[in-house]
Write a protein that holds these residues in place. Sequence first.
Motif, PDB file in Angstrom:
ATOM      1  N   MET A   1      -9.881 -44.470 -29.295  1.00  0.00           N
ATOM      2  CA  MET A   1     -11.058 -43.638 -29.080  1.00  0.00           C
ATOM      3  C   MET A   1     -11.663 -43.922 -27.714  1.00  0.00           C
ATOM      4  N   ILE A   2     -11.984 -42.883 -26.973  1.00  0.00           N
ATOM      5  CA  ILE A   2     -12.595 -43.016 -25.649  1.00  0.00           C
ATOM      6  C   ILE A   2     -14.101 -42.818 -25.794  1.00  0.00           C
ATOM      7  N   ASN A   3     -14.853 -43.857 -25.452  1.00  0.00           N
ATOM      8  CA  ASN A   3     -16.305 -43.780 -25.533  1.00  0.00           C
ATOM      9  C   ASN A   3     -16.883 -43.303 -24.206  1.00  0.00           C
ATOM     10  N   VAL A   4     -17.728 -42.266 -24.270  1.00  0.00           N
ATOM     11  CA  VAL A   4     -18.219 -41.607 -23.063  1.00  0.00           C
ATOM     12  C   VAL A   4     -19.746 -41.592 -23.043  1.00  0.00           C
ATOM     13  N   LEU A   5     -20.282 -41.853 -21.865  1.00  0.00           N
ATOM     14  CA  LEU A   5     -21.714 -41.731 -21.601  1.00  0.00           C
ATOM     15  C   LEU A   5     -21.923 -40.495 -20.726  1.00  0.00           C
ATOM     16  N   VAL A   6     -22.902 -39.661 -21.077  1.00  0.00           N
ATOM     17  CA  VAL A   6     -23.222 -38.462 -20.298  1.00  0.00           C
ATOM     18  C   VAL A   6     -24.588 -38.648 -19.656  1.00  0.00           C
ATOM     19  N   ALA A   7     -24.657 -38.541 -18.335  1.00  0.00           N
ATOM     20  CA  ALA A   7     -25.925 -38.712 -17.616  1.00  0.00           C
ATOM     21  C   ALA A   7     -26.221 -37.469 -16.790  1.00  0.00           C
ATOM     22  N   ASP A   8     -27.260 -36.740 -17.178  1.00  0.00           N
ATOM     23  CA  ASP A   8     -27.679 -35.537 -16.456  1.00  0.00           C
ATOM     24  C   ASP A   8     -29.135 -35.288 -16.817  1.00  0.00           C
ATOM     25  N   ASP A   9     -29.938 -34.892 -15.835  1.00  0.00           N
ATOM     26  CA  ASP A   9     -31.363 -34.687 -16.126  1.00  0.00           C
ATOM     27  C   ASP A   9     -31.620 -33.386 -16.871  1.00  0.00           C
ATOM     28  N   SER A  10     -30.625 -32.526 -16.968  1.00  0.00           N
ATOM     29  CA  SER A  10     -30.785 -31.267 -17.701  1.00  0.00           C
ATOM     30  C   SER A  10     -30.329 -31.452 -19.147  1.00  0.00           C
ATOM     31  N   GLU A  11     -31.262 -31.233 -20.074  1.00  0.00           N
ATOM     32  CA  GLU A  11     -30.915 -31.373 -21.482  1.00  0.00           C
ATOM     33  C   GLU A  11     -29.867 -30.347 -21.892  1.00  0.00           C
ATOM     34  N   ILE A  12     -29.954 -29.153 -21.307  1.00  0.00           N
ATOM     35  CA  ILE A  12     -28.980 -28.105 -21.644  1.00  0.00           C
ATOM     36  C   ILE A  12     -27.580 -28.532 -21.224  1.00  0.00           C
ATOM     37  N   VAL A  13     -27.468 -29.087 -20.018  1.00  0.00           N
ATOM     38  CA  VAL A  13     -26.157 -29.544 -19.538  1.00  0.00           C
ATOM     39  C   VAL A  13     -25.646 -30.686 -20.409  1.00  0.00           C
ATOM     40  N   ARG A  14     -26.529 -31.632 -20.724  1.00  0.00           N
ATOM     41  CA  ARG A  14     -26.108 -32.771 -21.562  1.00  0.00           C
ATOM     42  C   ARG A  14     -25.591 -32.286 -22.906  1.00  0.00           C
ATOM     43  N   GLY A  16     -24.404 -29.326 -23.636  1.00  0.00           N
ATOM     44  CA  GLY A  16     -23.155 -28.592 -23.467  1.00  0.00           C
ATOM     45  C   GLY A  16     -21.972 -29.516 -23.294  1.00  0.00           C
ATOM     46  N   LEU A  17     -22.134 -30.507 -22.438  1.00  0.00           N
ATOM     47  CA  LEU A  17     -21.052 -31.467 -22.234  1.00  0.00           C
ATOM     48  C   LEU A  17     -20.780 -32.251 -23.517  1.00  0.00           C
ATOM     49  N   GLY A  18     -21.861 -32.628 -24.185  1.00  0.00           N
ATOM     50  CA  GLY A  18     -21.698 -33.383 -25.430  1.00  0.00           C
ATOM     51  C   GLY A  18     -20.931 -32.596 -26.470  1.00  0.00           C
ATOM     52  N   ASP A  19     -21.228 -31.306 -26.587  1.00  0.00           N
ATOM     53  CA  ASP A  19     -20.528 -30.463 -27.567  1.00  0.00           C
ATOM     54  C   ASP A  19     -19.041 -30.354 -27.229  1.00  0.00           C
ATOM     55  N   ILE A  20     -18.741 -30.193 -25.938  1.00  0.00           N
ATOM     56  CA  ILE A  20     -17.329 -30.093 -25.527  1.00  0.00           C
ATOM     57  C   ILE A  20     -16.598 -31.393 -25.839  1.00  0.00           C
ATOM     58  N   ASP A  26     -10.302 -37.620 -30.032  1.00  0.00           N
ATOM     59  CA  ASP A  26     -10.124 -38.940 -29.423  1.00  0.00           C
ATOM     60  C   ASP A  26     -11.257 -39.326 -28.474  1.00  0.00           C
ATOM     61  N   ILE A  27     -12.341 -38.555 -28.476  1.00  0.00           N
ATOM     62  CA  ILE A  27     -13.460 -38.834 -27.563  1.00  0.00           C
ATOM     63  C   ILE A  27     -14.759 -38.904 -28.363  1.00  0.00           C
ATOM     64  N   HIS A  28     -15.578 -39.903 -28.043  1.00  0.00           N
ATOM     65  CA  HIS A  28     -16.856 -40.081 -28.741  1.00  0.00           C
ATOM     66  C   HIS A  28     -17.968 -40.283 -27.715  1.00  0.00           C
ATOM     67  N   VAL A  29     -19.017 -39.490 -27.809  1.00  0.00           N
ATOM     68  CA  VAL A  29     -20.161 -39.636 -26.908  1.00  0.00           C
ATOM     69  C   VAL A  29     -21.074 -40.718 -27.476  1.00  0.00           C
ATOM     70  N   VAL A  30     -21.156 -41.847 -26.770  1.00  0.00           N
ATOM     71  CA  VAL A  30     -21.934 -42.978 -27.283  1.00  0.00           C
ATOM     72  C   VAL A  30     -23.399 -42.890 -26.885  1.00  0.00           C
ATOM     73  N   ALA A  31     -23.704 -42.158 -25.809  1.00  0.00           N
ATOM     74  CA  ALA A  31     -25.102 -42.052 -25.381  1.00  0.00           C
ATOM     75  C   ALA A  31     -25.254 -40.924 -24.374  1.00  0.00           C
ATOM     76  N   GLN A  32     -26.477 -40.406 -24.282  1.00  0.00           N
ATOM     77  CA  GLN A  32     -26.828 -39.439 -23.251  1.00  0.00           C
ATOM     78  C   GLN A  32     -28.021 -39.998 -22.478  1.00  0.00           C
ATOM     79  N   ALA A  33     -27.977 -39.881 -21.166  1.00  0.00           N
ATOM     80  CA  ALA A  33     -29.035 -40.427 -20.317  1.00  0.00           C
ATOM     81  C   ALA A  33     -29.587 -39.333 -19.423  1.00  0.00           C
ATOM     82  N   TRP A  34     -30.864 -39.423 -19.077  1.00  0.00           N
ATOM     83  CA  TRP A  34     -31.530 -38.383 -18.312  1.00  0.00           C
ATOM     84  C   TRP A  34     -31.731 -38.755 -16.842  1.00  0.00           C
TER      85      TRP A  34
END
Length: 216
Positions: A1-14, A16-20, A26-34
């Motif tokens: 499993m690949i753990n991914v952090l998403v960092a973007d100040d736009s909640e919409i972008v975060r 969207g990326l999180g949903d994709i 094989d991919i898991h979003v462990v956190a989102q940062a602003w």
Amino acid sequence: MINVLVADDSEIVRRGLGDILASADDIHVVAQAWDGRSAVDAASRLNPDVALVDIRMPGMDGLAATRELRALPVPPQVLILTMFAEDEYVDEAIRAGASGFLLKDTPPEELLRSVRLVAAGEATLDPSVTGRVMDQLAQHSVRLTAQEQRALESLTGREREILGLIGQGLPNAGIGEVLHISEGTVKNQVSRLLTKIGAENRVQAARLAYRAGMER
């Protein structure tokens, strides 16, 4: 499993990326940062394999965040999210240790492929921006340093061929097809040449190839 952090100040972008990313088994979003600071704090606690980082964020921006992320005891691979108008920042992101850059409107399948590539220790250069960005680097970059010249002179003929193909944005499989050698052989030779030229990843190697005019 690949753990991914998403960092973007736009909640919409975060989102969207999180949903994709969440659509892949094989991919898991462990956190989102602003912003950059919250991204570094989350990465230091959660040790993600990959961090998707926007360049422009309030407070600590993506460039500063990339430097701090790569300096962590367990550093994630960093994929920079960029837009056409932000090309001038890409060179600095590469020097900060980013493993690649993607446009924010990158197709979902390409986003997933890129995350898997950098998690495996490779790098990704979005073909829609690579040529233009690297052309800018070649036009505006300073001359090669004496150390860089010596490093290039230490490469074998085959390693110079491979470096030139890295500069064209080819992955290991593509380089293998061009040179008629196995992907495994390419991977080993890429590892050796990165050590010789002192590059942290193949994006930095591509930057050097462009500056030396070896991608043509």
